[in-house]
Design a protein around this motif. Structure first.
Motif, PDB file in Angstrom:
ATOM      1  N   ASP A 194       0.821  -1.214   0.000  1.00 29.66           N
ATOM      2  CA  ASP A 194       0.000   0.000   0.000  1.00 29.66           C
ATOM      3  C   ASP A 194       0.853   1.262   0.000  1.00 29.66           C
ATOM      4  N   LEU A 195       2.142   1.099   0.298  1.00 30.52           N
ATOM      5  CA  LEU A 195       3.020   2.269   0.415  1.00 30.52           C
ATOM      6  C   LEU A 195       3.885   2.496  -0.819  1.00 30.52           C
ATOM      7  N   THR A 196       4.087   1.439  -1.618  1.00 32.09           N
ATOM      8  CA  THR A 196       5.036   1.562  -2.724  1.00 32.09           C
ATOM      9  C   THR A 196       4.879   0.415  -3.702  1.00 32.09           C
ATOM     10  N   ASN A 197       5.646   0.468  -4.794  1.00 30.53           N
ATOM     11  CA  ASN A 197       5.670  -0.608  -5.790  1.00 30.53           C
ATOM     12  C   ASN A 197       6.775  -1.617  -5.425  1.00 30.53           C
ATOM     13  N   ILE A 198       6.478  -2.885  -5.613  1.00 28.81           N
ATOM     14  CA  ILE A 198       7.431  -3.947  -5.300  1.00 28.81           C
ATOM     15  C   ILE A 198       7.524  -4.874  -6.499  1.00 28.81           C
ATOM     16  N   ILE A 259      16.549  -6.340  -2.048  1.00 26.08           N
ATOM     17  CA  ILE A 259      16.491  -7.369  -1.015  1.00 26.08           C
ATOM     18  C   ILE A 259      16.807  -8.727  -1.628  1.00 26.08           C
ATOM     19  N   SER A 260      17.757  -9.454  -1.031  1.00 26.95           N
ATOM     20  CA  SER A 260      18.073 -10.803  -1.515  1.00 26.95           C
ATOM     21  C   SER A 260      16.926 -11.740  -1.169  1.00 26.95           C
ATOM     22  N   LYS A 280      19.874  -8.884 -11.086  1.00 31.88           N
ATOM     23  CA  LYS A 280      19.311 -10.163 -11.521  1.00 31.88           C
ATOM     24  C   LYS A 280      17.891 -10.351 -11.017  1.00 31.88           C
ATOM     25  N   ASP A 281      16.993 -10.697 -11.900  1.00 29.03           N
ATOM     26  CA  ASP A 281      15.604 -10.955 -11.485  1.00 29.03           C
ATOM     27  C   ASP A 281      15.535 -12.257 -10.703  1.00 29.03           C
ATOM     28  N   GLY A 282      14.500 -12.398  -9.893  1.00 26.15           N
ATOM     29  CA  GLY A 282      14.314 -13.635  -9.129  1.00 26.15           C
ATOM     30  C   GLY A 282      15.145 -13.665  -7.864  1.00 26.15           C
ATOM     31  N   ASN A 283      16.450 -13.442  -7.997  1.00 25.06           N
ATOM     32  CA  ASN A 283      17.327 -13.464  -6.831  1.00 25.06           C
ATOM     33  C   ASN A 283      17.168 -12.224  -5.961  1.00 25.06           C
ATOM     34  N   ALA A 320      13.506 -22.499   0.540  1.00 24.74           N
ATOM     35  CA  ALA A 320      12.850 -21.309   1.091  1.00 24.74           C
ATOM     36  C   ALA A 320      13.245 -20.083   0.275  1.00 24.74           C
ATOM     37  N   ALA A 321      12.294 -19.200   0.060  1.00 25.32           N
ATOM     38  CA  ALA A 321      12.570 -17.976  -0.694  1.00 25.32           C
ATOM     39  C   ALA A 321      11.618 -16.886  -0.247  1.00 25.32           C
ATOM     40  N   LEU A 322      12.070 -15.657  -0.415  1.00 23.13           N
ATOM     41  CA  LEU A 322      11.224 -14.496  -0.188  1.00 23.13           C
ATOM     42  C   LEU A 322      10.555 -14.158  -1.511  1.00 23.13           C
ATOM     43  N   THR A 323       9.236 -14.004  -1.513  1.00 23.84           N
ATOM     44  CA  THR A 323       8.510 -13.742  -2.759  1.00 23.84           C
ATOM     45  C   THR A 323       8.014 -12.304  -2.815  1.00 23.84           C
ATOM     46  N   ILE A 324       7.778 -11.846  -4.023  1.00 24.85           N
ATOM     47  CA  ILE A 324       7.236 -10.497  -4.203  1.00 24.85           C
ATOM     48  C   ILE A 324       5.865 -10.394  -3.549  1.00 24.85           C
TER      49      ILE A 324
END
Length: 377
Positions: A194-198, A259-260, A280-283, A320-324
């Protein structure tokens, strides 16, 4: 200069792992160290004890990692059991063990190069014994140790000062805003989206890599940049391709957060805007800078929240991964901007101190390297 083999000036004890049913965390028996993962700055950190040890070393024994990474060194703080990843060294008469420690420190890359094995490199007892150590008088050995000990102590002190500044930054955040996990001060919350684009980046294929042009950053470069270090990268994209991407999709700008997201999850770099780059995208995930938050404040907040997020996504999960989407839905403090700016001002002052200490540390480490080359090359 005259040299002697390591096994001529030391007794070598190769580790051997005891039966797994002898391991415990109830402090029964003696400390058990499997490999360099147990090592601290000077002494190992005890996590496991063993009540039926196989290979035992005495207090003061020099421990060396003999499995990848080979060559890490610590001293046993007490009688201990060592596993297959370690060997124990004790000096023979006429040789100072701390001198041998520094000589092996200098030869760490050489030791790694001696490792064999297709999956995990290791060094055998015979190969370790072949390492050559300068053969000098005990008086000279002690003189070298005295000089290097002084430098090493200064390095440890400088590193501790950096750690204390990092702790101070975190403590001041909690003092101002409370615990981010429990929201102990009861701030209203909003979703980060809600605060920004990710998002991430335009995918760059290997065939688009260039030998020069605009630096192309991956996780390892972002990790280094987050520590305030300058980086060089061997991967670039052409200036022309970067201009196309920037025009069509945009490019990172000052105060964006990178952010990694995979492997090393949750390392955050606030883009300094000093030069163009792509990533690099994804990472890596990009959080756009916004006038709705201060990026320094948001970095500290997200680091805490992502740590908790990692615990949740890692439970019972091999990958494990951090997702958009996960980051977009992450709930963050809705704190008045002036409070955020006040915290960021404090961080800037602390970072200036850290930069000063870091530069001093680099000078001391350069001096240490020069002395070690003089003493041991």
């Amino acid at each position: 200069m005259d040299y002697l083999r390591l096994d001529e000036i030391c007794s070598l004890t190769m580790g051997q792992s005891p039966s797994s049913d002898s391991y415990n965390q109830e402090r029964v028996g003696i400390p058990f160290f499997q490999g360099n993962a147990d090592f601290g700055e000077i002494y190992p950190i005890t996590r496991v004890w063993c009540d039926k040890p196989t290979k035992v070393v005495d207090r003061g024994t020099l421990l060396i990692s003999v499995r990848a990474p080979i060559g890490a060194l610590n001293f046993a703080a007490e009688k201990s059991c060592i596993g297959r990843g370690l060997a124990g060294l004790t000096a023979k008469n006429g040789y100072d063990l701390k001198y041998i420690y520094y000589a092996l420190k200098y030869k760490e890359q050489e030791l790694n190069n001696m490792g064999t094995g297709s999956t995990f490199k290791a060094i055998s007892k015979s190969s370790l014994g072949e390492v050559l150590i300068p053969n000098i008088s005990i008086e000279k050995q002690k003189n070298y140790v005295k000089k290097l000990d002084l430098i090493q102590k200064t390095i440890i002190d400088e590193k501790e000062q950096i750690k204390r500044l990092d702790t101070l930054i975190q403590s001041w955040f909690v003092e101002m805003f409370g615990d981010p996990i429990t929201n102990s001060k009861g701030w209203s919350m909003v979703e980060l989206g809600d605060l920004t684009n990710i998002g991430s980046s335009k995918r760059i294929f290997e065939k688009e890599y260039a030998d020069s042009g605009i630096p192309f950053y991956r996780t390892k470069e972002i990790v280094e940049l987050s520590k305030g270090k300058a980086v060089t990268t061997e991967i670039y994209i052409s200036k022309e391709r970067f201009a196309e991407i920037k025009k069509q999709y945009g490019a990172p700008k000052i105060d964006d957060l990178l952010i990694s997201a995979v492997g090393t999850i949750g390392t955050i770099w606030v883009v300094d805007g000093k030069s163009d780059f792509y990533f690099k995208d994804g990472n890596l995930i990009r959080v756009d800078a916004s006038d709705k938050f201060n990026s320094i404040f948001m970095k500290q907040l997200l680091e805490s929240l992502i740590d908790e997020y990692k615990k949740q996504i890692s439970a019972g999960t091999a990958y494990a991964a951090l997702t958009i989407s996960g980051l977009t839905k992450m709930r963050v403090y809705d704190v008045p901007k002036e409070f955020q700016d006040k915290y960021a001002d404090f961080v800037h002052k602390a970072d200036k101190l850290k930069l000063s200490v870091t530069k001093n540390l680099e000078k001391i480490e350069t001096l240490k390297s020069a002395l070690m080359q003089k003493f041991f090359s």
